[in-house]
Design a protein around this motif. Structure first.
Motif, PDB file in Angstrom:
ATOM      1  N   GLY A  95       0.819  -1.204   0.000  1.00  6.88           N
ATOM      2  CA  GLY A  95       0.000   0.000   0.000  1.00  6.88           C
ATOM      3  C   GLY A  95       0.853   1.253   0.000  1.00  6.88           C
ATOM      4  N   PRO A  96       0.207   2.421   0.087  1.00 11.28           N
ATOM      5  CA  PRO A  96       0.907   3.701  -0.017  1.00 11.28           C
ATOM      6  C   PRO A  96       2.040   3.905   0.988  1.00 11.28           C
ATOM      7  CG  PRO A  96      -1.462   4.021  -0.106  1.00 11.28           C
ATOM      8  CD  PRO A  96      -1.236   2.582   0.206  1.00 11.28           C
ATOM      9  N   GLY A  97       1.986   3.264   2.143  1.00 19.34           N
ATOM     10  CA  GLY A  97       3.045   3.428   3.138  1.00 19.34           C
ATOM     11  C   GLY A  97       4.264   2.579   2.879  1.00 19.34           C
ATOM     12  N   GLY A  98       4.193   1.664   1.910  1.00 18.40           N
ATOM     13  CA  GLY A  98       5.325   0.808   1.584  1.00 18.40           C
ATOM     14  C   GLY A  98       5.605  -0.207   2.672  1.00 18.40           C
ATOM     15  N   VAL A  99       6.806  -0.744   2.661  1.00 17.49           N
ATOM     16  CA  VAL A  99       7.268  -1.718   3.651  1.00 17.49           C
ATOM     17  C   VAL A  99       8.515  -1.137   4.316  1.00 17.49           C
ATOM     18  CG1 VAL A  99       8.169  -4.055   4.002  1.00 17.49           C
ATOM     19  CG2 VAL A  99       6.375  -3.659   2.298  1.00 17.49           C
ATOM     20  N   MET A 100       8.514  -1.067   5.643  1.00 17.05           N
ATOM     21  CA  MET A 100       9.672  -0.569   6.385  1.00 17.05           C
ATOM     22  C   MET A 100      10.724  -1.668   6.490  1.00 17.05           C
ATOM     23  SD  MET A 100      11.191   1.852   7.955  1.00 17.05           S
ATOM     24  CE  MET A 100      10.002   3.084   8.419  1.00 17.05           C
ATOM     25  N   THR A 101      11.966  -1.310   6.176  1.00 14.91           N
ATOM     26  CA  THR A 101      13.070  -2.258   6.269  1.00 14.91           C
ATOM     27  C   THR A 101      14.125  -1.737   7.232  1.00 14.91           C
ATOM     28  OG1 THR A 101      14.390  -1.314   4.468  1.00 14.91           O
ATOM     29  CG2 THR A 101      12.695  -2.940   3.866  1.00 14.91           C
ATOM     30  N   ASP A 102      14.912  -2.654   7.778  1.00 10.71           N
ATOM     31  CA  ASP A 102      15.974  -2.281   8.713  1.00 10.71           C
ATOM     32  C   ASP A 102      17.102  -1.520   8.031  1.00 10.71           C
ATOM     33  OD1 ASP A 102      14.542  -3.637  10.674  1.00 10.71           O
ATOM     34  OD2 ASP A 102      15.810  -5.436  10.592  1.00 10.71           O
ATOM     35  N   GLU A 103      17.424  -1.886   6.791  1.00  9.21           N
ATOM     36  CA  GLU A 103      18.612  -1.349   6.138  1.00  9.21           C
ATOM     37  C   GLU A 103      18.394  -0.009   5.449  1.00  9.21           C
ATOM     38  OE1 GLU A 103      18.779  -5.814   6.222  1.00  9.21           O
ATOM     39  OE2 GLU A 103      17.306  -4.356   5.556  1.00  9.21           O
ATOM     40  N   VAL A 122      12.390  -8.297   1.746  1.00 15.43           N
ATOM     41  CA  VAL A 122      11.833  -7.790   0.490  1.00 15.43           C
ATOM     42  C   VAL A 122      12.966  -7.301  -0.396  1.00 15.43           C
ATOM     43  CG1 VAL A 122       9.557  -7.132   1.365  1.00 15.43           C
ATOM     44  CG2 VAL A 122      11.433  -5.483   1.465  1.00 15.43           C
ATOM     45  N   GLN A 123      12.694  -7.282  -1.688  1.00 19.72           N
ATOM     46  CA  GLN A 123      13.610  -6.704  -2.659  1.00 19.72           C
ATOM     47  C   GLN A 123      12.765  -6.048  -3.741  1.00 19.72           C
ATOM     48  OE1 GLN A 123      14.285 -10.489  -5.645  1.00 19.72           O
ATOM     49  NE2 GLN A 123      16.086  -9.517  -4.883  1.00 19.72           N
ATOM     50  N   TYR A 124      13.353  -5.045  -4.401  1.00 21.86           N
ATOM     51  CA  TYR A 124      12.700  -4.524  -5.596  1.00 21.86           C
ATOM     52  C   TYR A 124      12.741  -5.646  -6.618  1.00 21.86           C
ATOM     53  CZ  TYR A 124      12.898   0.100  -3.513  1.00 21.86           C
ATOM     54  OH  TYR A 124      12.728   1.173  -2.674  1.00 21.86           O
ATOM     55  N   ARG A 125      11.645  -5.837  -7.349  1.00 21.23           N
ATOM     56  CA  ARG A 125      11.608  -6.924  -8.338  1.00 21.23           C
ATOM     57  C   ARG A 125      12.807  -6.841  -9.267  1.00 21.23           C
ATOM     58  NH1 ARG A 125       5.308  -7.172 -10.110  1.00 21.23           N
ATOM     59  NH2 ARG A 125       4.534  -7.384  -7.995  1.00 21.23           N
ATOM     60  N   GLU A 126      13.389  -7.971  -9.502  1.00 17.19           N
ATOM     61  CA  GLU A 126      14.534  -8.127 -10.398  1.00 17.19           C
ATOM     62  C   GLU A 126      15.841  -7.536  -9.846  1.00 17.19           C
ATOM     63  OE1 GLU A 126      13.939 -10.140 -12.933  1.00 17.19           O
ATOM     64  OE2 GLU A 126      11.804 -10.068 -12.503  1.00 17.19           O
ATOM     65  N   ALA A 127      15.843  -7.055  -8.601  1.00 16.03           N
ATOM     66  CA  ALA A 127      17.072  -6.517  -8.001  1.00 16.03           C
ATOM     67  C   ALA A 127      17.849  -7.651  -7.331  1.00 16.03           C
ATOM     68  CB  ALA A 127      16.733  -5.425  -6.987  1.00 16.03           C
ATOM     69  N   TRP A 177      18.498  -7.822  -0.936  1.00 15.44           N
ATOM     70  CA  TRP A 177      17.352  -8.138  -0.082  1.00 15.44           C
ATOM     71  C   TRP A 177      17.455  -7.302   1.186  1.00 15.44           C
ATOM     72  CZ3 TRP A 177      13.284 -11.123  -1.413  1.00 15.44           C
ATOM     73  CH2 TRP A 177      13.426 -11.965  -2.517  1.00 15.44           C
ATOM     74  N   TYR A 178      16.307  -6.861   1.704  1.00 19.59           N
ATOM     75  CA  TYR A 178      16.250  -6.046   2.921  1.00 19.59           C
ATOM     76  C   TYR A 178      15.338  -6.720   3.941  1.00 19.59           C
ATOM     77  CZ  TYR A 178      17.827  -2.692  -0.575  1.00 19.59           C
ATOM     78  OH  TYR A 178      18.512  -2.070  -1.595  1.00 19.59           O
ATOM     79  N   ALA A 179      15.777  -6.758   5.198  1.00 25.71           N
ATOM     80  CA  ALA A 179      14.975  -7.351   6.266  1.00 25.71           C
ATOM     81  C   ALA A 179      13.800  -6.432   6.591  1.00 25.71           C
ATOM     82  CB  ALA A 179      15.823  -7.573   7.509  1.00 25.71           C
ATOM     83  N   VAL A 180      12.604  -7.022   6.635  1.00 23.88           N
ATOM     84  CA  VAL A 180      11.409  -6.260   7.003  1.00 23.88           C
ATOM     85  C   VAL A 180      11.484  -5.965   8.499  1.00 23.88           C
ATOM     86  CG1 VAL A 180       8.883  -6.345   7.197  1.00 23.88           C
ATOM     87  CG2 VAL A 180      10.024  -7.288   5.163  1.00 23.88           C
ATOM     88  N   THR A 181      11.334  -4.707   8.862  1.00 23.62           N
ATOM     89  CA  THR A 181      11.376  -4.309  10.265  1.00 23.62           C
ATOM     90  C   THR A 181      10.272  -5.030  11.027  1.00 23.62           C
ATOM     91  OG1 THR A 181      12.284  -2.157   9.671  1.00 23.62           O
ATOM     92  CG2 THR A 181      11.249  -2.343  11.847  1.00 23.62           C
ATOM     93  N   GLY A 182      10.648  -5.715  12.104  1.00 23.93           N
ATOM     94  CA  GLY A 182       9.689  -6.484  12.894  1.00 23.93           C
ATOM     95  C   GLY A 182       9.301  -7.798  12.257  1.00 23.93           C
TER      96      GLY A 182
END
Length: 126
Positions: free
Chosen positions: A55-63, A86-91, A94-99
């Motif tokens: 959604g509009p708030g995106g996903v919070m990541t630790d990095e 999560v990662q941007y598609r095709e990137a 990878w970033y750890a989702v906060t929590g």
């Protein structure tokens, strides 16, 4: 992830001359539903992936803080713990989702955790 629309009211009688199931949506064909990609590695590690649009708030990541747009979610299980990334598609990164880390005693629960995570984070309509 789409939602199935069902017309009619529960317990409503069909119109005269209509079969009893008229006005209801057919059951989805389990063979056509998109399935998450699964992978396993040695040592009991396993993961599931799915493409999502948060959604509009995106996903919070630790990095890197908030990530938005078309993403891939990976739910990993290793050593009694589940981790969401999560990662941007095709990137490549990878970033750890906060929590997004918790103990998981039974690796058989990985599919359920992944399904819930996708359900919570995939919000293409906002």
């Amino acid at each position: 992830m789409g939602e199935q629309a069902v017309t009619g009211e529960a317990g409503a009688k069909p119109a005269p001359g209509q079969p009893p199931d008229a006005g209801t949506a057919p059951e989805p064909d389990a063979g056509t539903a998109p399935q998450p990609e699964a992978s396993t590695a040695g040592g009991g590690a396993a993961s599931r992936t799915a493409d999502i649009v948060p959604g509009p708030g995106g996903v919070m990541t630790d990095e890197v803080g908030v990530v938005t747009g078309e993403l891939t979610l990976r739910t990993e299980y290793a050593d009694g713990q589940v981790t969401l990334r999560v990662q941007y598609r095709e990137a490549d990164e990878w970033y750890a989702v906060t929590g997004g880390r918790a103990p998981l005693a039974d690796p058989a629960g990985l599919d359920a955790v992944h399904t819930i995570a996708v359900g919570l984070l995939d919000r293409p309509e906002g």
